[in-house]
Design an enzyme around this catalytic site. Sequence first.
Site, PDB file in Angstrom:
ATOM      1  N   LYS A  14       6.066  -5.656  45.686  1.00 19.72           N
ATOM      2  CA  LYS A  14       4.751  -5.851  46.324  1.00 19.72           C
ATOM      3  C   LYS A  14       4.856  -6.013  47.839  1.00 19.72           C
ATOM      4  O   LYS A  14       3.978  -5.562  48.561  1.00 19.72           O
ATOM      5  CB  LYS A  14       3.931  -6.962  45.672  1.00 19.72           C
ATOM      6  CG  LYS A  14       4.534  -8.334  45.703  1.00 19.72           C
ATOM      7  CD  LYS A  14       3.638  -9.271  44.902  1.00 19.72           C
ATOM      8  CE  LYS A  14       4.341 -10.508  44.440  1.00 19.72           C
ATOM      9  NZ  LYS A  14       5.178 -11.244  45.378  1.00 19.72           N
ATOM     10  N   ARG A  89      -1.704 -17.445  42.885  1.00 21.43           N
ATOM     11  CA  ARG A  89      -0.671 -17.411  41.855  1.00 21.43           C
ATOM     12  C   ARG A  89      -1.019 -18.249  40.643  1.00 21.43           C
ATOM     13  O   ARG A  89      -0.243 -18.336  39.704  1.00 21.43           O
ATOM     14  CB  ARG A  89       0.642 -17.913  42.429  1.00 21.43           C
ATOM     15  CG  ARG A  89       1.592 -16.730  42.702  1.00 21.43           C
ATOM     16  CD  ARG A  89       2.598 -17.187  43.668  1.00 21.43           C
ATOM     17  NE  ARG A  89       3.934 -16.799  43.495  1.00 21.43           N
ATOM     18  CZ  ARG A  89       4.603 -16.134  44.451  1.00 21.43           C
ATOM     19  NH1 ARG A  89       3.997 -15.666  45.507  1.00 21.43           N
ATOM     20  NH2 ARG A  89       5.870 -15.919  44.320  1.00 21.43           N
ATOM     21  N   ARG A 123      18.961  -8.061  45.757  1.00 19.65           N
ATOM     22  CA  ARG A 123      18.216  -8.150  47.014  1.00 19.65           C
ATOM     23  C   ARG A 123      19.026  -8.886  48.085  1.00 19.65           C
ATOM     24  O   ARG A 123      19.641  -9.907  47.807  1.00 19.65           O
ATOM     25  CB  ARG A 123      16.914  -8.898  46.697  1.00 19.65           C
ATOM     26  CG  ARG A 123      15.896  -8.907  47.770  1.00 19.65           C
ATOM     27  CD  ARG A 123      14.516  -8.982  47.204  1.00 19.65           C
ATOM     28  NE  ARG A 123      14.164 -10.275  46.593  1.00 19.65           N
ATOM     29  CZ  ARG A 123      12.936 -10.554  46.190  1.00 19.65           C
ATOM     30  NH1 ARG A 123      11.974  -9.661  46.323  1.00 19.65           N
ATOM     31  NH2 ARG A 123      12.659 -11.709  45.645  1.00 19.65           N
ATOM     32  N   ARG A 167      10.687 -18.370  38.040  1.00 22.97           N
ATOM     33  CA  ARG A 167       9.589 -17.587  38.621  1.00 22.97           C
ATOM     34  C   ARG A 167       8.978 -16.634  37.584  1.00 22.97           C
ATOM     35  O   ARG A 167       7.774 -16.430  37.557  1.00 22.97           O
ATOM     36  CB  ARG A 167      10.091 -16.808  39.846  1.00 22.97           C
ATOM     37  CG  ARG A 167      10.232 -17.723  41.053  1.00 22.97           C
ATOM     38  CD  ARG A 167      10.551 -16.956  42.297  1.00 22.97           C
ATOM     39  NE  ARG A 167      11.935 -16.544  42.318  1.00 22.97           N
ATOM     40  CZ  ARG A 167      12.416 -15.561  43.057  1.00 22.97           C
ATOM     41  NH1 ARG A 167      11.626 -14.861  43.830  1.00 22.97           N
ATOM     42  NH2 ARG A 167      13.686 -15.257  43.047  1.00 22.97           N
TER      43      ARG A 167
END
Length: 222
Positions: A14, A89, A123, A167
């Site tokens: 995103k 969220r 990442r 998460r």
Amino acid sequence: MRKYIIIGVQGCGKGTQAHLLSESLDLVHISVGDIFRWHMENHTKLAARVRRTVAAGELVGDEVVEDIVRYRLDLHDWNYGFVLDGFPRNESQARFFLECYDINAVINIQVPDDVVRERVLARRLCSDCGLDYNLIYHRPEVRGTCDVCGGSLVSRPDDTEEALAKRLEDYHSKTEPVLKLFRKKELVVDIDGTPTPAEVQQSIRSALRLPAYTPSESVVGA
Ligand code: AMP
């Protein structure tokens, strides 16, 4: 004026999609996670309050997050609109948002958990200039070193197996209900986030009836 929210599990891309969309349409990209990271890099008072929560992959309290979003949107530097990334969220953040602001669409980037896991653990971030890398599809030329500034590449402190599990759990239990709320208002466009970043961007443009994407800009991030 174009006002969008971009939603998806961490690592769905995103950030990259919000960046591409905002860059070419002159929208302001507002990433709540980036705002927290800025505070932590600059050792602000707020950083001291949220560092542990963010590093554990947990959600920061609604009041703090809502204050940040309110302050950021009140700057009104978004003449052509904004892409809000990482907010809301949970349902209470969504209600707060809907009471104060209106939006054109919610872009829901869909990627299965196992793909996200692979992406997030690969990442990396330049510790000097902040450029994003990914060891799967955006490798640096020299291992561990930023192509642009030569800084060393590090993992985000919340990109660990444990934080990611937290998460993912929060995403399914708390963020997915937010989509239900927006679906009732017919604001959600569902986008398959598994193809290449350029293809995903094109799908977003088509779904929102925006001008086609010309992949001349570099694609960064995960
Ligand atoms: P992100 O870069 O979007 O993955 O956000 C990084 C971290 O910032 C999250 O794991 C949370 O700890 C915190 N955060 C970002 N957005 C929110 C939000 N809307 N509500 C609560 N915490 C948030």
